[in-house]
Write a protein that holds these residues in place. Structure first.
Motif, short mmCIF file in Angstrom:
data_model
loop_
_atom_site.label_atom_id
_atom_site.label_comp_id
_atom_site.label_asym_id
_atom_site.label_seq_id
_atom_site.Cartn_x
_atom_site.Cartn_y
_atom_site.Cartn_z
N ARG A 75 0.79 -1.27 -0.12
CA ARG A 75 -0.10 -0.01 0.15
C ARG A 75 0.82 1.37 -0.21
O ARG A 75 0.38 2.50 -0.10
CB ARG A 75 -0.86 -0.03 1.05
CG ARG A 75 -2.04 -1.14 1.11
CD ARG A 75 -2.88 -1.18 2.29
NE ARG A 75 -3.71 -2.45 2.34
CZ ARG A 75 -5.03 -2.34 2.75
NH1 ARG A 75 -5.41 -1.52 3.29
NH2 ARG A 75 -5.57 -3.50 2.61
N GLY A 76 2.12 1.09 0.33
CA GLY A 76 2.88 2.28 0.48
C GLY A 76 2.72 3.47 1.37
O GLY A 76 2.56 4.43 1.08
N LEU A 77 2.43 3.05 2.65
CA LEU A 77 2.07 3.82 3.54
C LEU A 77 3.02 4.01 4.79
O LEU A 77 3.87 3.20 5.01
CB LEU A 77 0.57 3.43 4.42
CG LEU A 77 -0.56 2.91 3.15
CD1 LEU A 77 -1.68 2.48 4.30
CD2 LEU A 77 -0.72 4.03 2.40
N GLY A 78 3.20 5.14 5.35
CA GLY A 78 4.01 5.43 6.53
C GLY A 78 3.23 5.23 7.67
O GLY A 78 1.89 5.87 7.73
N LEU A 154 0.16 7.73 1.86
CA LEU A 154 -0.54 8.00 3.14
C LEU A 154 0.28 7.93 4.60
O LEU A 154 0.79 7.15 4.56
CB LEU A 154 -1.80 7.18 3.30
CG LEU A 154 -3.13 7.51 3.61
CD1 LEU A 154 -3.79 8.75 3.07
CD2 LEU A 154 -4.08 6.28 3.61
N LEU A 155 0.00 9.05 5.44
CA LEU A 155 0.72 8.87 6.64
C LEU A 155 -0.21 8.52 7.78
O LEU A 155 -1.26 9.33 7.93
CB LEU A 155 1.53 9.99 7.06
CG LEU A 155 2.34 10.36 8.37
CD1 LEU A 155 3.37 9.50 8.38
CD2 LEU A 155 2.75 11.68 8.40
N LEU A 156 -0.24 7.40 8.49
CA LEU A 156 -1.12 7.11 9.29
C LEU A 156 -0.45 7.13 10.79
O LEU A 156 0.69 6.43 11.18
CB LEU A 156 -1.41 5.47 9.33
CG LEU A 156 -2.00 5.25 7.85
CD1 LEU A 156 -2.44 3.76 7.82
CD2 LEU A 156 -3.39 6.20 7.55
N LEU A 157 -1.14 7.79 11.69
CA LEU A 157 -0.44 8.07 13.08
C LEU A 157 -1.42 7.55 14.39
O LEU A 157 -2.70 7.87 14.13
CB LEU A 157 -0.16 9.51 13.24
CG LEU A 157 0.44 10.43 12.30
CD1 LEU A 157 0.46 11.98 12.44
CD2 LEU A 157 2.03 9.83 12.17
#
Ligand code: ATP
Length: 351
Positions: A75-78, A154-157
């Motif tokens: 998915r290429g997510l951080g 997308l950055l998920l925190l």
């Protein structure tokens, strides 16, 4: 179509419905917070976006691609979790470069990009240190640099600041806001801290019992909450009940002019009034009451006042010039009628 689109997403754990038919559109570059009490389904929602959990129903589309069934690594997510999980045997630079190594980026390029990411989070002077030689806030910034270095879609925190003490947390909120605006990465953050959500987000999705109660800009969610739940979750609210008659609100023996609210005569109506909207006044107060408690917080005072409408909470900034108000004193209170918000009786609509 929006950059990220969650459509009718649900997650059931056996019989238990953790996320209940959520739809959410996120624009490119937006910072969205999922805010709500413990157990409302925030982390489960984030985990479905990350790909660690499969939705029971619904779809997730990112940048035009249906990613619902995609593996997390595709998915290429951080992602930054509450526990940063830095590799203890690697330096700060190696920690940040590691994700690029996994993506087969050449050594020179990955070190260069890792340095740039660390400059971005103001850790350019710490690249040779090991995680144990850093403060909690610095470790948190390494985790952020590690998530950003791969230029994620997308950055998920997930509660990224919850391990920090109050002062550092406030500083990091401002920094997170600043970094995200500079980098422009679309971001979703899970938090149960309303001031954090207000400080950093473009929009806040307030969740309760697996559903989104309201989604809007921070100012609107605070000033125009759709429900009692949203109102009381975002800051304190005084609530009281009264009957409107001929443009006046009758509460107990009190009559309060509310002409400018243009309320129809009705049966009992509930109102909400934020503590910072109330002021002390001696001339023509709306109501009077007795100060039962006061607390000094530096930038403001908090008062509790017993009134015929019930106990009122009042926030007053520390730049008021009147004489100090003492506990036990009788005081007059006033506010602008338009600051009284009618509490909707109908259930909040779901987005
Ligand atoms: P918190 O702020 O406490 O982390 P949250 O809003 O993130 O809460 P979730 O972790 O999404 O809440 O959990 C939502 C609900 O789903 C909770 O009642 C939780 O107990 C339940 N739940 C989460 N994961 C599982 C699981 N693997 N099996 C069964 N129930 C689960």
């Amino acid at each position: 179509m929006s950059y990220l689109q969650l459509s009718n997403i649900s997650k059931h754990f056996d019989e238990y419905v953790a996320v209940d038919n959520i739809s959410l559109s996120v624009e490119k570059g937006e910072f969205i917070s999922l805010l709500g009490p413990s157990g409302c389904g925030k982390t489960t929602t984030l985990q479905m976006v990350a790909g660690f959990l499969n939705p029971t129903a619904g779809s997730i589309v990112l940048d035009g691609k249906n990613i619902t069934a995609m593996k997390p690594s595709e998915r290429g997510l951080g992602i930054v979790f509450q526990k940063y999980a830095l590799f203890p045997h690697m330096t700060v630079l190696e920690n940040v470069a590691f994700g690029l190594e996994m993506r087969k980026v050449g050594k020179n390029e990955r070190l260069q990009r890792a340095r740039e990411a660390l400059e971005l989070v103001h850790l350019g002077l710490f690249i040779e240190r090991y995680p144990r030689q850093l403060s909690g806030g610095q470790q948190q910034r390494v985790a952020l640099a590690r998530a950003l270095v791969i230029n994620p879609h997308l950055l998920l925190l997930d509660e990224p600041l919850s391990n920090l003490d109050a002062k550092l947390r406030e500083d990091m909120q401002l920094e997170l806001h600043d970094i995200q605006r500079r980098v422009g990465t679309t971001t979703i953050m899970v938090t149960h801290d309303q001031s954090e959500a207000l400080a950093v987000s473009d929009r806040i999705a307030v969740m309760q019992s697996g559903r989104i109660e309201q989604i809007d800009k921070p100012f609107n969610v605070y000033e125009h909450p759709k429900s009692d739940f949203v109102s009381s979750f975002l800051g304190k609210t005084n609530t009281f009940e009264g009957r409107v008659s001929h443009g006046r609100l009758q509460v107990g023996g009190q009559h309060i002019a509310v002409d400018d609210l243009k309320l129809a005569d009705s049966s009992n109506t509930r109102f909400a009034l934020r503590p910072e909207k109330i002021r002390f006044c001696s001339d023509a107060p709306k109501i009077s009451g007795k100060v039962s408690n006061r607390v000094f917080l530096g930038s403001q005072w908090i008062y509790e006042v017993q009134t015929p409408l019930g106990d009122f909470l009042i926030y007053e900034s520390n730049n008021q010039k009147h004489d100090e108000i003492q506990e036990g004193e009788t005081v007059g209170l006033s506010w602008d009628s338009q600051d009284m918000r009618l509490i909707a009786e109908e259930p909040a609509s779901h987005v």
